[in-house]
Design a protein around this motif. Structure first.
Motif, PDB file in Angstrom:
ATOM      1  N   SER A 114     -47.689 -24.027  -9.313  1.00  0.00           N
ATOM      2  CA  SER A 114     -47.212 -24.947  -8.273  1.00  0.00           C
ATOM      3  C   SER A 114     -46.762 -26.256  -8.885  1.00  0.00           C
ATOM      4  N   ALA A 115     -45.775 -26.839  -8.274  1.00  0.00           N
ATOM      5  CA  ALA A 115     -45.354 -28.185  -8.655  1.00  0.00           C
ATOM      6  C   ALA A 115     -45.078 -28.933  -7.372  1.00  0.00           C
ATOM      7  N   PHE A 116     -45.164 -30.245  -7.434  1.00  0.00           N
ATOM      8  CA  PHE A 116     -44.944 -31.049  -6.238  1.00  0.00           C
ATOM      9  C   PHE A 116     -43.533 -30.823  -5.727  1.00  0.00           C
ATOM     10  N   LYS A 117     -42.599 -30.794  -6.675  1.00  0.00           N
ATOM     11  CA  LYS A 117     -41.215 -30.492  -6.297  1.00  0.00           C
ATOM     12  C   LYS A 117     -40.706 -29.387  -7.200  1.00  0.00           C
ATOM     13  N   THR A 118     -40.070 -28.391  -6.620  1.00  0.00           N
ATOM     14  CA  THR A 118     -39.477 -27.349  -7.452  1.00  0.00           C
ATOM     15  C   THR A 118     -38.039 -27.188  -6.982  1.00  0.00           C
ATOM     16  N   ASN A 119     -37.176 -26.679  -7.847  1.00  0.00           N
ATOM     17  CA  ASN A 119     -35.837 -26.410  -7.347  1.00  0.00           C
ATOM     18  C   ASN A 119     -35.513 -24.934  -7.335  1.00  0.00           C
ATOM     19  N   LYS A 120     -35.395 -24.359  -8.538  1.00  0.00           N
ATOM     20  CA  LYS A 120     -34.971 -22.960  -8.573  1.00  0.00           C
ATOM     21  C   LYS A 120     -36.087 -22.009  -8.116  1.00  0.00           C
ATOM     22  N   TYR A 121     -37.298 -22.261  -8.579  1.00  0.00           N
ATOM     23  CA  TYR A 121     -38.386 -21.327  -8.345  1.00  0.00           C
ATOM     24  C   TYR A 121     -39.358 -21.826  -7.281  1.00  0.00           C
ATOM     25  N   ARG A 122     -40.056 -20.885  -6.653  1.00  0.00           N
ATOM     26  CA  ARG A 122     -41.145 -21.283  -5.756  1.00  0.00           C
ATOM     27  C   ARG A 122     -42.308 -21.805  -6.597  1.00  0.00           C
ATOM     28  N   ASN A 123     -42.586 -21.099  -7.686  1.00  0.00           N
ATOM     29  CA  ASN A 123     -43.624 -21.517  -8.628  1.00  0.00           C
ATOM     30  C   ASN A 123     -43.027 -21.525 -10.037  1.00  0.00           C
ATOM     31  N   GLU A 124     -43.086 -22.672 -10.683  1.00  0.00           N
ATOM     32  CA  GLU A 124     -42.476 -22.803 -12.013  1.00  0.00           C
ATOM     33  C   GLU A 124     -43.059 -21.762 -12.971  1.00  0.00           C
ATOM     34  N   PRO A 125     -42.211 -21.009 -13.670  1.00  0.00           N
ATOM     35  CA  PRO A 125     -42.782 -19.978 -14.552  1.00  0.00           C
ATOM     36  C   PRO A 125     -43.524 -20.560 -15.775  1.00  0.00           C
ATOM     37  N   LEU A 126     -43.070 -21.657 -16.329  1.00  0.00           N
ATOM     38  CA  LEU A 126     -43.718 -22.229 -17.531  1.00  0.00           C
ATOM     39  C   LEU A 126     -44.157 -21.112 -18.488  1.00  0.00           C
ATOM     40  N   TRP A 127     -43.166 -20.362 -18.959  1.00  0.00           N
ATOM     41  CA  TRP A 127     -43.421 -19.156 -19.769  1.00  0.00           C
ATOM     42  C   TRP A 127     -44.320 -19.417 -20.963  1.00  0.00           C
ATOM     43  N   GLU A 128     -44.305 -20.643 -21.458  1.00  0.00           N
ATOM     44  CA  GLU A 128     -45.102 -20.903 -22.670  1.00  0.00           C
ATOM     45  C   GLU A 128     -46.602 -20.698 -22.414  1.00  0.00           C
ATOM     46  N   ILE A 129     -47.052 -20.870 -21.158  1.00  0.00           N
ATOM     47  CA  ILE A 129     -48.491 -20.716 -20.872  1.00  0.00           C
ATOM     48  C   ILE A 129     -48.930 -19.243 -20.985  1.00  0.00           C
ATOM     49  N   PRO A 130     -48.275 -18.304 -20.264  1.00  0.00           N
ATOM     50  CA  PRO A 130     -48.682 -16.901 -20.467  1.00  0.00           C
ATOM     51  C   PRO A 130     -48.455 -16.418 -21.902  1.00  0.00           C
ATOM     52  N   LEU A 131     -47.427 -16.936 -22.573  1.00  0.00           N
ATOM     53  CA  LEU A 131     -47.198 -16.497 -23.954  1.00  0.00           C
ATOM     54  C   LEU A 131     -48.351 -16.949 -24.857  1.00  0.00           C
ATOM     55  N   ASN A 132     -48.860 -18.141 -24.572  1.00  0.00           N
ATOM     56  CA  ASN A 132     -50.029 -18.619 -25.301  1.00  0.00           C
ATOM     57  C   ASN A 132     -51.238 -17.729 -25.059  1.00  0.00           C
ATOM     58  N   LEU A 133     -51.421 -17.364 -23.786  1.00  0.00           N
ATOM     59  CA  LEU A 133     -52.560 -16.525 -23.426  1.00  0.00           C
ATOM     60  C   LEU A 133     -52.473 -15.176 -24.144  1.00  0.00           C
ATOM     61  N   LYS A 134     -51.244 -14.638 -24.172  1.00  0.00           N
ATOM     62  CA  LYS A 134     -51.015 -13.338 -24.803  1.00  0.00           C
ATOM     63  C   LYS A 134     -51.373 -13.388 -26.291  1.00  0.00           C
ATOM     64  N   GLU A 135     -51.062 -14.517 -26.886  1.00  0.00           N
ATOM     65  CA  GLU A 135     -51.361 -14.676 -28.297  1.00  0.00           C
ATOM     66  C   GLU A 135     -52.882 -14.712 -28.520  1.00  0.00           C
ATOM     67  N   MET A 136     -53.588 -15.380 -27.592  1.00  0.00           N
ATOM     68  CA  MET A 136     -55.039 -15.516 -27.746  1.00  0.00           C
ATOM     69  C   MET A 136     -55.790 -14.250 -27.379  1.00  0.00           C
ATOM     70  N   PHE A 137     -55.248 -13.492 -26.410  1.00  0.00           N
ATOM     71  CA  PHE A 137     -55.910 -12.256 -25.956  1.00  0.00           C
ATOM     72  C   PHE A 137     -54.926 -11.090 -26.059  1.00  0.00           C
ATOM     73  N   PRO A 138     -54.695 -10.605 -27.281  1.00  0.00           N
ATOM     74  CA  PRO A 138     -53.680  -9.556 -27.437  1.00  0.00           C
ATOM     75  C   PRO A 138     -54.017  -8.269 -26.679  1.00  0.00           C
ATOM     76  N   ASP A 139     -55.298  -8.052 -26.369  1.00  0.00           N
ATOM     77  CA  ASP A 139     -55.663  -6.817 -25.668  1.00  0.00           C
ATOM     78  C   ASP A 139     -55.569  -6.921 -24.154  1.00  0.00           C
ATOM     79  N   VAL A 140     -55.404  -8.126 -23.660  1.00  0.00           N
ATOM     80  CA  VAL A 140     -55.290  -8.300 -22.208  1.00  0.00           C
ATOM     81  C   VAL A 140     -53.840  -8.042 -21.805  1.00  0.00           C
TER      82      VAL A 140
END
Ligand code: PEP
Ligand code: MN
Length: 346
Positions: free
Chosen positions: A156-182
């Motif tokens: 969520s963001a206070f204001k968004t334009n293109k998306y309903r929820n900002e994807p901020l891809w770097e966050i899930p990519l970080n998670l994937k790096e930390m938990f390769p089995d998830v």
């Protein structure tokens, strides 16, 4: 796409017939691996449809049996878990509004521990906090839950334009790096909030080597009781999935292309933040202008500005910016501040 976990179904179970019709239409495609439907709907504000509740559990279980697909639903507390287990559910997802609450997550993990279940998929918290997402995964790991997965549904963001929820891809990519089995599943429906860009976001998730997708679909999307704008018919969904290009791992290019997109997205976000903050700064300058007017003080106070400039210059240099840029930027900033103050004073 054979090796991808594609989960599809309505945002909410509404009627027995709607759940069954959706399941039968989806089952025509071998790409669909699991059926979803929300039974209890966590709504940001009261007054929206909050789900059919317990009665819907058997609709989904029966539809799954009918088309031979596993089913999954959202649980947000131990009562949900108890009822869903009793109805025969073996797959559960944790919603974004639950992941933010460690008490709720722990309660669910405790009530699932030791039960005969197949998987738990954890949505990212609504706010961009990687630690909360990690914490939820760890709570389920401690409870020895098998097949823990993560669902990226945007932030969520206070204001968004293109998306309903900002994807901020770097966050899930970080998670994937930390938990390769998830396993990392993308939920384009809640990221997009609209139909026309579902395919683009799904393609990107595949290019970033996500393990699957969770997409909302409804026989008559415009009439859906929740999230109508982001749902598509099962037929449209199946066609869309057929359009997605599966790129091979050997070819490094598409992946770096997708990463490039991620970085560009980051830059876009940062630029909007900079402009928003600059706007805020000028609002403060205007308040100063108003005070100066009240007290009959001149706008330009060169001694104060000289000091500010020196401090900012040093801070900017510390942050790896060049002196040339900093001088031009600080002058431009000062000029703009004066313009705003003058506007208020006159
Ligand atoms: C949903 O999947 O319908 C849902 C409520 O999602 P989220 O928790 O991501 O908002
Ligand atoms: Mn939804």
């Amino acid at each position: 796409m054979e090796n991808k976990l594609i989960i599809a179904g309505p945002c909410s179970a509404e009627t027995e017939a709607q759940v069954m019709e959706t399941a039968q239409k989806l089952a025509k495609s071998e790409t669909i691996k699991m059926l979803r439907a929300g039974i209890w709907k966590p709504r940001t504000r009261p007054g929206s449809f909050e789900g059919v509740g317990e009665i819907g559990l058997k609709w989904l279980i029966n539809a799954g049996k009918e088309v031979n697909l596993p089913v999954i639903t959202e649980v947000a507390n131990k009562d949900h878990v108890k009822l869903a287990l009793k109805a025969g559910f073996k797959n559960f997802w944790i919603g974004a509004r639950t992941t933010v609450n460690p008490f709720a997550v722990q309660e669910i993990a405790d009530s699932l521990q030791g039960k005969d279940i197949d998987s738990v998929l954890i949505k990212n918290p609504i706010n961009p906090d990687l630690q909360l997402w990690i914490g939820a995964i760890e709570r389920f790991q401690k409870a020895e839950i098998p097949n823990i997965g993560a669902i990226h549904r945007g932030f969520s963001a206070f204001k968004t334009n293109k998306y309903r929820n900002e994807p901020l891809w770097e966050i899930p990519l970080n998670l994937k790096e930390m938990f390769p089995d998830v396993k990392m599943i993308c939920d384009p429906s809640h990221i997009c909030g609209r139909r026309d860009i579902l395919e683009e976001v799904s393609q990107k998730a595949m290019d970033l080597e996500y393990d699957g997708l969770m997409i909302e679909t409804h026989p008559t999307p415009d009439d859906a009781w929740s999230d109508a704008k982001q749902q598509v018919t099962p037929e449209t969904l199946i066609t869309m999935l057929e359009h997605i290009v599966m790129r091979s791992r050997e070819n490094k290019n598409p992946e770096s292309e997708a990463l490039l997109d991620v970085f560009r997205g980051e830059i876009n976000n940062i630029d909007s933040q900079i402009l928003e903050i600059l706007g805020k700064r000028m609002r403060v300058a205007e308040k100063i202008g108003a005070l100066k007017k009240q007290n009959n003080i001149t706008i330009l106070q060169s001694e104060r500005w000289k000091k500010v400039k020196e401090e900012r210059l040093a801070f900017g240099l510390e942050n790896g910016l060049t002196e040339k840029f900093l001088k031009r930027y600080l002058d431009a900033l000062h000029q703009e501040s004066i313009r705003h103050q003058t506007k208020v004073m006159n």
